[in-house]
Design a protein around this motif. Structure first.
Motif, PDB file in Angstrom:
ATOM      1  N   ALA A 251       2.533  -0.133   6.538  1.00 21.92           N
ATOM      2  CA  ALA A 251       3.226  -1.095   5.688  1.00 21.92           C
ATOM      3  C   ALA A 251       2.325  -1.543   4.544  1.00 21.92           C
ATOM      4  O   ALA A 251       1.091  -1.487   4.636  1.00 21.92           O
ATOM      5  N   SER A 252       2.956  -2.010   3.469  1.00 24.30           N
ATOM      6  CA  SER A 252       2.202  -2.430   2.282  1.00 24.30           C
ATOM      7  C   SER A 252       1.105  -3.435   2.613  1.00 24.30           C
ATOM      8  O   SER A 252      -0.026  -3.331   2.139  1.00 24.30           O
ATOM      9  N   PHE A 253       1.445  -4.409   3.444  1.00 20.27           N
ATOM     10  CA  PHE A 253       0.499  -5.481   3.740  1.00 20.27           C
ATOM     11  C   PHE A 253      -0.705  -4.972   4.528  1.00 20.27           C
ATOM     12  O   PHE A 253      -1.751  -5.609   4.552  1.00 20.27           O
ATOM     13  N   GLU A 254      -0.545  -3.816   5.179  1.00 24.54           N
ATOM     14  CA  GLU A 254      -1.627  -3.254   6.002  1.00 24.54           C
ATOM     15  C   GLU A 254      -2.417  -2.159   5.285  1.00 24.54           C
ATOM     16  O   GLU A 254      -3.337  -1.580   5.862  1.00 24.54           O
ATOM     17  N   LEU A 255      -2.069  -1.855   4.053  1.00 21.80           N
ATOM     18  CA  LEU A 255      -2.733  -0.748   3.354  1.00 21.80           C
ATOM     19  C   LEU A 255      -4.237  -0.970   3.220  1.00 21.80           C
ATOM     20  O   LEU A 255      -5.014  -0.019   3.207  1.00 21.80           O
TER      21      LEU A 255
ATOM     22  N   ALA B  88      -0.752  -3.324  -3.975  1.00 21.16           N
ATOM     23  CA  ALA B  88      -2.030  -2.623  -4.082  1.00 21.16           C
ATOM     24  C   ALA B  88      -2.302  -2.184  -5.516  1.00 21.16           C
ATOM     25  O   ALA B  88      -1.410  -1.697  -6.210  1.00 21.16           O
ATOM     26  N   ASN B  89      -3.553  -2.341  -5.944  1.00 23.18           N
ATOM     27  CA  ASN B  89      -3.957  -1.755  -7.216  1.00 23.18           C
ATOM     28  C   ASN B  89      -4.384  -0.311  -6.978  1.00 23.18           C
ATOM     29  O   ASN B  89      -4.456   0.161  -5.831  1.00 23.18           O
TER      30      ASN B  89
ATOM     31  N   HIS C  67       6.030   4.103  -3.604  1.00 23.79           N
ATOM     32  CA  HIS C  67       5.930   3.013  -4.570  1.00 23.79           C
ATOM     33  C   HIS C  67       6.725   1.840  -4.013  1.00 23.79           C
ATOM     34  O   HIS C  67       7.836   2.004  -3.488  1.00 23.79           O
ATOM     35  N   CYS C  68       6.175   0.652  -4.121  1.00 26.58           N
ATOM     36  CA  CYS C  68       6.812  -0.503  -3.511  1.00 26.58           C
ATOM     37  C   CYS C  68       6.421  -1.753  -4.276  1.00 26.58           C
ATOM     38  O   CYS C  68       5.280  -1.885  -4.738  1.00 26.58           O
ATOM     39  N   VAL C  69       7.367  -2.653  -4.430  1.00 27.20           N
ATOM     40  CA  VAL C  69       7.088  -4.003  -4.922  1.00 27.20           C
ATOM     41  C   VAL C  69       7.451  -4.940  -3.784  1.00 27.20           C
ATOM     42  O   VAL C  69       8.599  -4.996  -3.355  1.00 27.20           O
ATOM     43  N   SER C  70       6.473  -5.672  -3.291  1.00 25.46           N
ATOM     44  CA  SER C  70       6.672  -6.503  -2.106  1.00 25.46           C
ATOM     45  C   SER C  70       7.213  -7.878  -2.465  1.00 25.46           C
ATOM     46  O   SER C  70       6.637  -8.919  -2.136  1.00 25.46           O
ATOM     47  N   GLY C  71       8.345  -7.875  -3.146  1.00 27.36           N
ATOM     48  CA  GLY C  71       9.091  -9.097  -3.411  1.00 27.36           C
ATOM     49  C   GLY C  71      10.361  -9.047  -2.600  1.00 27.36           C
ATOM     50  O   GLY C  71      10.989  -7.990  -2.489  1.00 27.36           O
TER      51      GLY C  71
END
Length: 359
Positions: free
Chosen positions: A137-141, A164-165, A188-192
């Motif tokens: 998941a994005s938060f765990e990258l 993530a940058n 690709h993801c935007v975590s909004g």
């Protein structure tokens, strides 16, 4: 080490690449609302809608955070405002004792099922189900120990890049490729939650593909299906969307989740978009063949005797398209007919004496 890898991946027998329709993941997340029967119905709905996979999230509140009401641990805005992190994750988690039943249901229906583990104990737990892939998941990258643990299973990995940058993406990908089997797809993801459509920046998909030479997809948190469908034109090979049985039922992610009929429409529209892109082609399409008659061509507009000269008085450029192409009109004018020709006859080269010249 090189960050480049083969730009195809396989989950089970399903190839993920630009040569195959996008792989569609229906993300259950916490939309089971704490009811295993609802979770099973969600898997049924995902299979019925035509998704390729259903995805779970494997964690507990205790593996993610501390049970604290201090300011750092409280959510002050957004969908989950007023809850502590512990309360949110306790509400949204999928009980581990459900996993066997969920995997069994998906396997029975023939839909892929895998999960996002949120710590190393979750990876160990999921191993018993032999999932065809894992999701970071994005938060765990940025959790390189978790990325390493998942990579060491040697299973295909899907990694979301929300927040993530480029350096963080490179670092996580280096770990995944160094310890894994080389089968990685970036989303690709935007975590909004939800993401405003104008903030999705889908051009990032092409930028990621050019930089890393990997399959690139989209984890989409916008409302509706427009963004996901548009992403296909930019090369998205995987589409992930949250789904629920009914937004009105509420739940942690219900506000930005698709209902079953919307998920079904997404599956169809995404695949239609992929087929529509095809490959560059400047030859006649099969569906165009019957419509050739609606192009203009050269026709005899008045009866002509053998030896009579073609002129604008007896030759016209009209529909249908059975005669010579309009571009030949200037060549034909002034030449003689080789035979008698009735009006409304398509002009062909055998009717034209090409040995004569314009005067």
């Amino acid at each position: 080490m090189s960050l480049r890898s083969d730009n195809t991946m396989k989950i089970g027998e399903r190839e993920i690449s630009n040569n195959t329709p996008p792989y569609i993941i229906a993300e259950m997340s916490g939309n089971h609302n704490g009811d295993i029967n609802r979770a099973l119905k969600l898997i049924d709905a995902a299979a019925e809608a035509g998704a390729d996979a259903v995805k779970l999230q494997t964690y507990t509140a205790d593996t993610l955070t501390l049970n604290s009401n201090k300011k750092d641990f409280c959510i002050s805005e957004g969908l989950w405002q007023g809850k502590s992190l512990y309360q949110l994750y306790d509400w949204a988690h999928t009980p581990w004792q459900w996993h066997q039943a969920l995997f069994d249901r998906a396997n029975k229906l023939g839909i892929d099922i895998f999960s996002s583990p949120f710590d190393e104990t979750a990876v160990d737990f999921l191993t018993q189900f032999d999932p065809p892939a894992y999701k970071i998941a994005s938060f765990e990258l940025i959790d390189h120990e978790l990325v390493k643990k998942v990579a060491e299973t040697k299973k295909p990995m899907i990694m979301s890049t929300g927040m993530a940058n480029i350096q963080e993406i490179e670092e996580a990908l280096a770990v995944a490729l160094n310890y894994g089997n080389g089968q990685v797809t970036l989303l690709h993801c935007v975590s909004g939650y939800p993401t405003p459509i104008e903030q999705t920046n889908l051009a990032t998909i092409k930028a990621l593909a050019e930089k890393f030479d990997l399959p690139i997809g989209l984890s989409d948190h916008t409302l509706g299906n427009t963004t996901a469908i548009a992403s296909v034109a930019l090369g998205a090979t995987v589409i992930e969307k949250h789904f629920t049985l009914a937004r009105a039922d509420g739940g942690p992610d219900a506000a930005f989740s698709l209902e079953p009929e919307e998920l079904k429409a997404l599956c169809k529209d995404v695949r239609d978009a992929w087929h529509a892109i095809g490959k560059p082609n400047f030859t006649l399409a099969q569906s165009e063949q019957p419509n050739l008659i609606f192009r203009r061509s050269l026709y005899i507009s008045k009866d002509i005797k053998k030896g009579e000269v073609f002129s604008k008085d007896n030759v016209r450029c009209i529909r249908p398209g059975y005669g010579l192409a309009p571009k030949h009109l200037d060549v034909v004018l002034g030449l003689e007919a080789t035979m008698d020709i009735e009006a409304a006859t398509a002009l062909t080269w055998d009717m034209v004496n090409r040995r004569t010249t314009n005067t």
